[in-house]
Design an enzyme around this catalytic site. Sequence first.
Site, PDB file in Angstrom:
ATOM      1  N   HIS A 120       0.816  -1.228   0.000  1.00  0.00           N
ATOM      2  CA  HIS A 120       0.000   0.000   0.000  1.00  0.00           C
ATOM      3  C   HIS A 120       0.849   1.277   0.000  1.00  0.00           C
ATOM      4  CE1 HIS A 120      -3.655  -2.218   0.337  1.00  0.00           C
ATOM      5  NE2 HIS A 120      -3.335  -2.751   1.508  1.00  0.00           N
ATOM      6  N   ASP A 169      -2.803 -10.267  -2.618  1.00  0.00           N
ATOM      7  CA  ASP A 169      -3.407  -9.807  -1.357  1.00  0.00           C
ATOM      8  C   ASP A 169      -4.874  -9.427  -1.639  1.00  0.00           C
ATOM      9  OD1 ASP A 169      -2.293  -8.424   1.497  1.00  0.00           O
ATOM     10  OD2 ASP A 169      -4.090  -7.490   0.671  1.00  0.00           O
ATOM     11  N   HIS A 182      -6.477  -6.969  -0.706  1.00  0.00           N
ATOM     12  CA  HIS A 182      -6.597  -5.529  -0.940  1.00  0.00           C
ATOM     13  C   HIS A 182      -5.783  -5.128  -2.169  1.00  0.00           C
ATOM     14  CE1 HIS A 182      -6.931  -6.103   3.541  1.00  0.00           C
ATOM     15  NE2 HIS A 182      -8.048  -5.418   3.305  1.00  0.00           N
ATOM     16  N   ASP A 219      -4.763 -12.688   3.253  1.00  0.00           N
ATOM     17  CA  ASP A 219      -6.037 -12.190   3.795  1.00  0.00           C
ATOM     18  C   ASP A 219      -7.214 -12.502   2.870  1.00  0.00           C
ATOM     19  OD1 ASP A 219      -4.916 -10.377   2.017  1.00  0.00           O
ATOM     20  OD2 ASP A 219      -4.800  -8.724   3.450  1.00  0.00           O
TER      21      ASP A 219
HETATM   22  N1  Q9C Z   1     -10.732  -2.138  10.722  1.00  0.00           N
HETATM   23  C1  Q9C Z   1      -2.633  -5.046   4.167  1.00  0.00           C
HETATM   24  O1  Q9C Z   1      -3.251  -6.098   4.030  1.00  0.00           O
HETATM   25  N2  Q9C Z   1      -8.434  -1.405   6.688  1.00  0.00           N
HETATM   26  N3  Q9C Z   1      -3.207  -3.933   4.631  1.00  0.00           N
HETATM   27  C2  Q9C Z   1      -8.779  -2.117   7.847  1.00  0.00           C
HETATM   28  C3  Q9C Z   1     -10.490  -2.785   9.465  1.00  0.00           C
HETATM   29  C4  Q9C Z   1      -7.042  -1.375   6.354  1.00  0.00           C
HETATM   30  C5  Q9C Z   1      -4.583  -3.913   4.956  1.00  0.00           C
HETATM   31  C6  Q9C Z   1     -10.141  -1.795   8.348  1.00  0.00           C
HETATM   32  C7  Q9C Z   1      -6.550  -2.627   5.688  1.00  0.00           C
HETATM   33  C8  Q9C Z   1      -5.100  -2.554   5.331  1.00  0.00           C
HETATM   34  C9  Q9C Z   1      -1.171  -5.034   3.869  1.00  0.00           C
HETATM   35 ZN    ZN Z   2      -4.305  -6.939   2.536  1.00  0.00          ZN
END
Ligand code: Q9C
Ligand code: ZN
Length: 348
Positions: A165, A201, A203, A290
Amino acid sequence: MKEIPVYYAPSSFEHFPQYEIFNGKNDLHEESSARIANIMHALEMSGIADINISTVKSLGIVERVHSYDYIKYLKKTTESARETALANNDPIFAIYPSVHPYNNFGHAENAVALRGTYAFDTYTPIMRNTYEIALDSAGAAIAGAMLLREGQPQVYALTRPPGHHAEKAMMGGYCYINNVAVAAEYLISKGAKKVAIFDFDVHHGNGTQDIFYDRKDVLVVNIHAEPKEKFPYYTGYQDEHGNGEGEGYNFNYPLKLHTEDEAYDQAVKRALEHISRFCPDYLLVSAGFDTHKEEPIGGFSLSTEYYKTLGGRIARFGIPTLSVQEGGYATDVLGQNVVSYLKGLLGK
Ligand code: Q9C
Ligand code: ZN
């Protein structure tokens, strides 16, 4: 028994983000050191990993990926967090943004203004050792890339904090330095002509897309949950194809929430076709777990077994491949998922 070389930096156990701010509330931070503890344990049990400590620190390569001002900000803000942590005897002291730039006149001189300039969310705190730990994490990815250059066909970098990210000049999504981008830039600095990055991933890897969006020497292919449903929300749509020289060297495969093994695998096959057409010298994989069905912040429903299929598809290219750890927050199954994937890479 055939083993896969693994690199990690011991300092990745010393990063302790406590909470992320969501809608004005403090939520427990998912990006914990329990994640890599679980992966390390599973790797040790598996007998398929040759685990090595990385001592690589390469600011030179990092500064080819990120802007000089951004890295300077990260370093200085870490120093300031450290001073406060020491003065207040508060080892978990953390700095978060409170405002973000809007239509202003280019001034960001105040410390609070700078925080907003260099971070796109409120999930990515700067703490007393953040700069050093993020640099070590990127170093582990470089250590892995060095092994590829020595002829290893498959290498795994157990990086924490994650990286995909992090944009040229912004942190976010628990990421500070883009580890996979640093590995790509390292390989190019050593003469590689074409590097492909495959990001699975859940995301979208907005940072990696941002860094290579104008370039044709690094192909970026992403498969992730639809950004209209999931973080990072603003990027990862199918019509983002690259810009200028980079036009046609960026591909996004957004998939619906609740996607399971079979539908996911169909998309993986299509995504991987771009990579075989590109004929890269090296393949780098942003390996986020994830996507698993037990994932607390995911959205897909992949099985542990599927990661072996995925690893097998990637290994079948026969291109020297470095897999770089990204997300994955189901801390009791994360290690099993990594091991399943590595078995696929090794053709077991
Ligand atoms: N409370 C990576 O997987 N949003 N980053 C989370 C949940 C952020 C994930 C909201 C997710 C970032 C590297
Ligand atoms: Zn992620």
